[in-house]
Design a protein around this motif. Structure first.
Motif, PDB file in Angstrom:
ATOM      1  N   LEU A   2      10.207  -7.170   5.957  1.00  0.00           N
ATOM      2  CA  LEU A   2       9.374  -6.893   4.789  1.00  0.00           C
ATOM      3  C   LEU A   2      10.256  -6.486   3.608  1.00  0.00           C
ATOM      4  N   THR A   3       9.738  -6.737   2.406  1.00  0.00           N
ATOM      5  CA  THR A   3      10.470  -6.356   1.211  1.00  0.00           C
ATOM      6  C   THR A   3      10.366  -4.847   1.003  1.00  0.00           C
ATOM      7  N   VAL A   4      11.124  -4.366   0.039  1.00  0.00           N
ATOM      8  CA  VAL A   4      11.082  -2.949  -0.298  1.00  0.00           C
ATOM      9  C   VAL A   4       9.645  -2.520  -0.621  1.00  0.00           C
ATOM     10  N   ALA A   5       8.989  -3.296  -1.505  1.00  0.00           N
ATOM     11  CA  ALA A   5       7.623  -2.944  -1.908  1.00  0.00           C
ATOM     12  C   ALA A   5       6.675  -2.986  -0.712  1.00  0.00           C
ATOM     13  N   LYS A   6       6.859  -3.989   0.156  1.00  0.00           N
ATOM     14  CA  LYS A   6       5.980  -4.129   1.326  1.00  0.00           C
ATOM     15  C   LYS A   6       6.202  -3.005   2.327  1.00  0.00           C
ATOM     16  N   ASN A   7       7.433  -2.542   2.389  1.00  0.00           N
ATOM     17  CA  ASN A   7       7.709  -1.397   3.252  1.00  0.00           C
ATOM     18  C   ASN A   7       6.942  -0.176   2.758  1.00  0.00           C
ATOM     19  N   ILE A   8       6.968   0.009   1.444  1.00  0.00           N
ATOM     20  CA  ILE A   8       6.320   1.196   0.880  1.00  0.00           C
ATOM     21  C   ILE A   8       4.802   1.106   1.027  1.00  0.00           C
ATOM     22  N   SER A   9       4.271  -0.125   0.914  1.00  0.00           N
ATOM     23  CA  SER A   9       2.815  -0.249   0.971  1.00  0.00           C
ATOM     24  C   SER A   9       2.283  -0.269   2.405  1.00  0.00           C
ATOM     25  N   PHE A  10       3.196  -0.375   3.375  1.00  0.00           N
ATOM     26  CA  PHE A  10       2.755  -0.561   4.767  1.00  0.00           C
ATOM     27  C   PHE A  10       1.726   0.494   5.213  1.00  0.00           C
ATOM     28  N   GLY A  11       2.092   1.759   5.032  1.00  0.00           N
ATOM     29  CA  GLY A  11       1.202   2.828   5.474  1.00  0.00           C
ATOM     30  C   GLY A  11      -0.134   2.793   4.756  1.00  0.00           C
ATOM     31  N   LEU A  12      -0.100   2.451   3.481  1.00  0.00           N
ATOM     32  CA  LEU A  12      -1.325   2.414   2.689  1.00  0.00           C
ATOM     33  C   LEU A  12      -2.243   1.297   3.171  1.00  0.00           C
ATOM     34  N   GLU A  13      -1.611   0.145   3.512  1.00  0.00           N
ATOM     35  CA  GLU A  13      -2.409  -0.963   4.038  1.00  0.00           C
ATOM     36  C   GLU A  13      -3.031  -0.584   5.367  1.00  0.00           C
ATOM     37  N   MET A  14      -2.263   0.112   6.190  1.00  0.00           N
ATOM     38  CA  MET A  14      -2.783   0.522   7.491  1.00  0.00           C
ATOM     39  C   MET A  14      -3.966   1.473   7.316  1.00  0.00           C
TER      40      MET A  14
ATOM     41  N   ALA B  69      10.351   6.927  -0.043  1.00  0.00           N
ATOM     42  CA  ALA B  69       9.166   6.470  -0.771  1.00  0.00           C
ATOM     43  C   ALA B  69       8.094   6.016   0.197  1.00  0.00           C
ATOM     44  N   ARG B  70       8.519   5.325   1.266  1.00  0.00           N
ATOM     45  CA  ARG B  70       7.572   4.815   2.242  1.00  0.00           C
ATOM     46  C   ARG B  70       6.819   5.958   2.926  1.00  0.00           C
ATOM     47  N   ALA B  71       7.561   7.028   3.213  1.00  0.00           N
ATOM     48  CA  ALA B  71       6.933   8.152   3.905  1.00  0.00           C
ATOM     49  C   ALA B  71       6.099   9.010   2.954  1.00  0.00           C
ATOM     50  N   LEU B  72       6.479   9.016   1.675  1.00  0.00           N
ATOM     51  CA  LEU B  72       5.730   9.835   0.703  1.00  0.00           C
ATOM     52  C   LEU B  72       4.471   9.128   0.208  1.00  0.00           C
ATOM     53  N   ALA B  73       4.464   7.792   0.236  1.00  0.00           N
ATOM     54  CA  ALA B  73       3.386   7.020  -0.385  1.00  0.00           C
ATOM     55  C   ALA B  73       1.992   7.442   0.081  1.00  0.00           C
TER      56      ALA B  73
ATOM     57  N   LYS C  57      13.300   5.644  -8.164  1.00  0.00           N
ATOM     58  CA  LYS C  57      14.132   4.821  -9.054  1.00  0.00           C
ATOM     59  C   LYS C  57      14.575   3.531  -8.374  1.00  0.00           C
ATOM     60  N   MET C  58      13.604   2.832  -7.785  1.00  0.00           N
ATOM     61  CA  MET C  58      13.931   1.580  -7.085  1.00  0.00           C
ATOM     62  C   MET C  58      13.153   0.394  -7.641  1.00  0.00           C
ATOM     63  N   GLU C  59      12.622   0.514  -8.847  1.00  0.00           N
ATOM     64  CA  GLU C  59      11.794  -0.571  -9.394  1.00  0.00           C
ATOM     65  C   GLU C  59      12.486  -1.923  -9.370  1.00  0.00           C
ATOM     66  N   PRO C  60      13.779  -2.002  -9.746  1.00  0.00           N
ATOM     67  CA  PRO C  60      14.389  -3.343  -9.807  1.00  0.00           C
ATOM     68  C   PRO C  60      14.537  -3.991  -8.436  1.00  0.00           C
ATOM     69  N   MET C  61      14.438  -3.207  -7.388  1.00  0.00           N
ATOM     70  CA  MET C  61      14.714  -3.729  -6.043  1.00  0.00           C
ATOM     71  C   MET C  61      13.431  -4.063  -5.292  1.00  0.00           C
ATOM     72  N   ALA C  62      12.287  -4.011  -5.948  1.00  0.00           N
ATOM     73  CA  ALA C  62      11.002  -4.092  -5.250  1.00  0.00           C
ATOM     74  C   ALA C  62      10.885  -5.294  -4.327  1.00  0.00           C
ATOM     75  N   ASP C  63      11.442  -6.442  -4.736  1.00  0.00           N
ATOM     76  CA  ASP C  63      11.233  -7.653  -3.948  1.00  0.00           C
ATOM     77  C   ASP C  63      12.414  -8.008  -3.056  1.00  0.00           C
ATOM     78  N   ARG C  64      13.379  -7.104  -2.978  1.00  0.00           N
ATOM     79  CA  ARG C  64      14.508  -7.358  -2.067  1.00  0.00           C
ATOM     80  C   ARG C  64      14.073  -7.078  -0.629  1.00  0.00           C
ATOM     81  N   LEU C  65      14.759  -7.769   0.304  1.00  0.00           N
ATOM     82  CA  LEU C  65      14.608  -7.384   1.701  1.00  0.00           C
ATOM     83  C   LEU C  65      15.457  -6.138   1.929  1.00  0.00           C
ATOM     84  N   THR C  66      15.087  -5.351   2.919  1.00  0.00           N
ATOM     85  CA  THR C  66      15.712  -4.043   3.051  1.00  0.00           C
ATOM     86  C   THR C  66      17.168  -4.109   3.496  1.00  0.00           C
ATOM     87  N   ASP C  67      17.608  -5.299   3.985  1.00  0.00           N
ATOM     88  CA  ASP C  67      19.019  -5.367   4.363  1.00  0.00           C
ATOM     89  C   ASP C  67      19.877  -5.878   3.215  1.00  0.00           C
TER      90      ASP C  67
END
Lengths: 389, 308, 268
Positions: free
Chosen positions: A123-135, A178-182, A155-165
């Motif tokens: 999943l991308t950075v943004a998708k990682n962060i949204s995971f919990g919210l989607e669940m 961010a993922r845990a705080l969302a 401060k990760m806006e530019p990286m939103a669509d990158r894969l986490t690796d």
């Protein structure tokens, strides 16, 4: 049980705005997590490994609470009990006054920042962060705005669509945060989250974490074996050893007023001096040290502590003086170690006990002492802390 | 000798040595596996001999035309070769269903093995490996024992009074389907297991922490992360299913042919080598396309799980 | 809550049940096949008591003896040839920088795995039938050649894996200690490679022994191997003699696979 309803029925959790509302629990104080006599045994009940032994602690709301201890002391086990991956053998864990023992991890309003980050590689950075919210079944617009806010927060806006690796270790750390705080959890659990970072990045993230905790107002439970990290970041620290909590207090209390030998030894450097104590007032002892002097020492607790006792003295709470002047303790200087900001003087007291004095360095000439010289030590007022036996 | 000449000579020697060492393997495979495919290609455009074989140097595209079309015996009109097309269709359909069935059975099985403690895991893997290396014909024969009219399924069902007469499974598409699912199941489980063994359960833990329940963890985390294994397993089952010969021959009989049997037939009673060659090449092309899809899919899936 | 010690993140409901069904399904047919090999009667359906008669009858069947011997001869020849060729090829293709033709070599070595067996079988039938006419030779050579070809990739796999996990510096050390390239190979590389070679040989042997399709199309008249003999028998009325043969065959495969499994496991 209130939590399942909160997360099943309502798509938008009531507290998703990131505004913290202080609500007292049933007992009228601001306790977020109450650990009540928790024992955790791995393996057979009688012969298994006791990871936690009747541990009790109250973690206050909006607090940066640190579990500090060497590896194997049970701090991660306690974290996993709160997260719901392990269930206690004995004892109870209350979240906002409610027993959460029966809830699986996905029903607990508690999120974790894992030591390995555990970012989903597909999943991308943004998708990682949204995971919990989607669940949780949040509506899409709400998810989108929260993800945006979280990206900005770390401060990760530019990286939103990158894969986490495709991002650096420090960036991965931010995404994990961010993922845990969302989902705006009641409590954020952090399992040695900085251990994989290099020194400089770790320093930056320590400040960043403090900032995030202040901005979100979420209770942080932070696990670390790094005493310096614990001292700089925490509101309160629980020092753990061998499955027990030895002392809970503010960083200053833990450092200046350790009550147990383990705590004094594990955090910072300490000199231990043996002596004979007698009561000299409320929580005050007068100790005749074997090394010579008689000093006033703070008692570890209200109980009377007459008799043999050990006193802890921090190396920077003493001054090195020439051997021919007045001094509390005397001995021979064995070694001088230069540390940049300060210098450590290793000496052997007259009764053969080692003692270290730390002195701030000043520009210009050296200390003026040399190895092999007879020297004296003057203890600061209030420097001595008596320990439980 | 100049230094660079010494280096050049060493490189030349290395290249020589490499090709000399590879030569025996390459030659035997070229002579007894790869090369004959070209001869077959040539045979597919020759005219068929009267008693098998071909008429040398008589070119004809009848072989290829007959793959899809045929002359009506009575009217001589050209129409679709219904028999061939239905065999094509049966092969594709049975192969797809076989792949799906082995996936449905194999995925939980591989997951089960991958989540055993390290010590017992080896035993479970071993239990899958044994059928994997056991003679396919014997396993097909063993399946026949189970599904034929006097076999276990019918006997037990009749004893229990569920049926009064044996259900005819042998020599139906069901028999071929059961048989292929049975013989190819290990081919699905092993690659699936290989990718599940690498699965980082800390990710699963993180998903549970983020409010995913059992099903959502399976669908959103485990399935995507084991995709390379799913693709590998599916391709490993689909390709041999499509070219299956033994299982449909034993369990399906003469009426429920698959492509492999149709090919075999042209070199036996059918006596139409060019047609057999043309069908073979068609089958090979389909397999190649499937492999290509596989390579591309794994390349993409591989890009997704770097850094695990 | 009571009795639960931790939240099992690995559990998926129903998976263990399906897995058990799969294992049951994998072994039930084979178990039945073995059981009926010991049937005293000549039916595959009715149990008439325990007996070894079908093993005896298989043992005394000349055709079976013949086919077994032929199977073994072909498998031994093919495995020896394939393993030798695969070992050399593995030495040539591993532990070097990428070179021109490396992809070609890999592709050709693995080619037999990528084509359906039936296609290879009829292609070989076409070619070999011509050669038989031209040379008037119709011995086992064709079968051995065909088996060797499809055994090479199987033998190559474990040997290559073994080579790739091997420490290059050992040979460098040997060279440093005055070993000529041949001596370094003979005394260092080959002994270390032996488990891979044995594993490759065993795989090749089993693969050759198991082959039905290619043998069925390449063999000349009267050249039945055990599997093609059984395939022929299945079309007729089947007696437990086939079960007896299959049981022995099965036992043999299990022994080899077990040996292979134990050998490759020891490495880790």
């Amino acid at each position: 049980m209130a939590f399942p309803d909160r997360f099943d029925g309502l798509p938008a959790a009531p507290r998703c705005e990131g505004v913290y509302k202080v609500t007292g629990d049933t007992r009228g104080n601001n306790v977020a997590i109450d650990v009540l006599g928790v024992t955790k045994v791995f393996g057979a009940a009688d012969s298994g490994f006791r990871a936690l032994d009747k541990v009790s602690a109250s973690i206050r709301q909006n607090e940066f609470f640190t579990l500090l201890g060497p590896s194997g002391c049970g701090k991660t086990t306690l974290l996993r009990l709160i997260a719901g991956f392990e269930f206690p053998t004995e004892g109870r864990i209350l979240l906002d006054g409610e027993d959460i023992a029966a809830l699986p991890p996905f029903r607990r309003p508690v999120n974790t920042v894992f030591q390995s980050y555990a970012l989903f590689p597909h999943l991308t950075v943004a998708k990682n962060i949204s995971f919990g919210l989607e669940m949780l079944g949040w509506p899409a617009t709400k998810i989108a705005s929260t993800v945006e806010r979280m990206l900005a927060l770390v401060k990760m806006e530019p990286m939103a669509d990158r894969l986490t690796d495709q991002i650096s270790g420090g960036q991965q750390q931010r995404v994990a945060l961010a993922r845990a705080l969302a989902p705006n959890p009641r409590v954020l659990l952090l399992d040695e989250p900085l251990s994989a970072l290099d020194f400089k990045l770790r320093k930056e993230m320590q400040i960043e974490l403090k900032r995030l905790q202040g901005e979100t107002g979420i209770t942080f439970v932070f696990v670390t074996h790094d005493q310096e990290e614990a001292l700089t970041m925490s509101d309160r620290i629980a020092v753990m050893s061998a499955g027990r909590i030895l002392q809970v207090g503010s960083p200053r209390e833990i450092y200046d007023r350790p009550t147990e030998r383990f705590v004094a030894d594990f955090i910072g450097e300490t000199n231990f001096l043996e002596g004979e104590a007698k009561v000299a007032g409320d929580r005050l002892l007068e100790v005749r040290l074997d090394a010579g002097a008689t000093v006033k020492a703070t008692a570890p607790d209200a109980a009377l502590h007459a008799g043999r006792t050990t006193v802890a003295v921090r190396p920077e709470h003493a001054d090195l003086v020439p051997g021919d002047g007045p001094a509390d303790l005397t001995g021979v200087l064995k070694n001088i170690v230069y540390f940049g900001t300060d210098t450590h003087f290793h000496m052997t007291l007259d009764n053969g006990v080692p003692f270290i004095v730390r002195q701030q360095n000043t520009p210009g000439e050296g200390s003026g002492f040399s190895i092999g010289e007879q020297v004296g030590v003057r203890l600061h007022a209030d420097a001595a802390q008596a320990l439980k036996d | 000798m100049q230094p660079h000449e010494v280096e050049q000579a060493a490189i030349r020697r290395g290249t020589m040595r490499r090709w000399l060492l590879s030569a025996p393997a390459l030659v035997i495979i070229f002579l007894a596996s790869f090369g004959p495919l070209f001869v077959m290609l040539a045979f597919s455009v020759l005219e068929k001999g009267d008693y098998g074989g071909v008429k040398p140097w008589t070119f004809s595209f009848d072989g290829w035309a007959n793959v899809f079309f045929q002359h009506d015996i009575f009217t001589g009109e050209l129409g679709f070769a219904d028999a061939h097309l239905s065999i094509f269709w049966r092969s594709v359909r049975l192969s797809i269903i076989t792949t799906a069935l082995t996936l449905v059975l194999g995925f939980p099985t591989a997951y089960f093995i991958a989540t055993r403690p390290r010590k017992t895991r080896e035993i479970w893997v071993f239990l899958v490996t044994i059928p994997f290396w056991t003679n396919l014909l014997i396993r097909t024969f063993a399946m026949q024992e189970v599904i034929r009219n006097e076999g276990v399924i019918n006997t037990v069902a009749m004893r229990l009074g569920m049926i009064s007469e044996p259900i005819q499974i042998m020599y139906t598409d069901w028999a071929v389907l059961f048989g292929m699912t049975y013989v190819y199941l290990p081919l699905m489980v092993l690659p699936l297991y290989a990718s599940m063994e690498k699965l980082d359960f800390r990710l699963v833990e993180a998903a549970y922490d983020l409010y995913a329940n059992r099903f959502k963890v399976l669908r959103r985390i485990i399935l995507p992360l084991t995709k390379p294994g799913i693709i590998a397993g599916s391709i490993l089952v689909f390709i041999p299913s499509l070219g299956a010969y033994v299982t449909p021959r034993v369990l399906g009989g003469g009426k429920n042919m698959m492509l492999g049997n149709l090919i075999g037939l042209q070199f036996g009673k059918g006596n139409n080598w060019p047609l057999g060659a043309a069908i073979s090449i068609t089958l090979m092309v389909v397999v190649m396309v499937a492999l290509l899809v596989y390579v591309r899919a794994t390349a993409r899936a591989g890009g997704d799980d770097r850094g695990r | 809550m009571a009795g639960k010690r931790h939240f099992d993140v690995r559990r998926q409901p129903g998976f263990a049940f399906v897995a058990m069904f799969s294992f049951f399904a994998l072994y039930l047919p084979m178990a039945l096949l073995v059981v009926y090999a010991f049937n005293a009667g000549d039916s595959l359906a009715l149990w008439e008591g325990f007996s070894f008669r079908w093993f005896v009858s298989a043992w005394q069947n000349d055709t079976v003896q013949d086919a077994t011997l032929r199977s073994v001869i072909i498998a031994v020849c093919a495995a020896v040839l394939a393993t030798s060729a695969a070992t050399m090829a593995a030495l040539a293709t591993t532990r070097t920088r990428p070179y021109r033709g490396q992809t070609f070599t890999y592709a050709l070595i693995n080619q037999p795995l990528m084509i359906p067996e039936i296609v290879t079988a009829v292609a070989l039938l076409i070619v070999f039938s011509r050669i038989k006419v031209w040379t008037d030779y119709s011995g086992l050579g064709y079968l051995i050649a065909a088996h060797t070809a499809f055994c090479v990739p199987f033998a190559y796999l474990p040997i290559r894996a073994r080579l790739e996990s091997m420490d290059l510096s050992l040979e460098v050390a040997a060279a440093d200690l005055y070993a000529t390239p041949w001596k370094a190979f003979r005394y260092i590389t080959l002994p270390l490679l032996r488990p891979g070679i044995i594993a490759g040989f065993m795989l090749a042997f089993v693969i050759s022994l198991d082959d039905v399709v290619i043998t069925e199309f390449v063999k000349s008249g009267g050249q039945d191997t055990l599997p093609t003999y059984m395939l022929g028998q299945l079309r007729r009325v089947v007696t437990p003699e086939i079960n007896a043969i299959a049981t022995v065959f099965l036992a043999f495969s299990v022994v080899i696979v077990t040996a292979f499994f134990l050998m490759t496991r020891k490495k880790t």
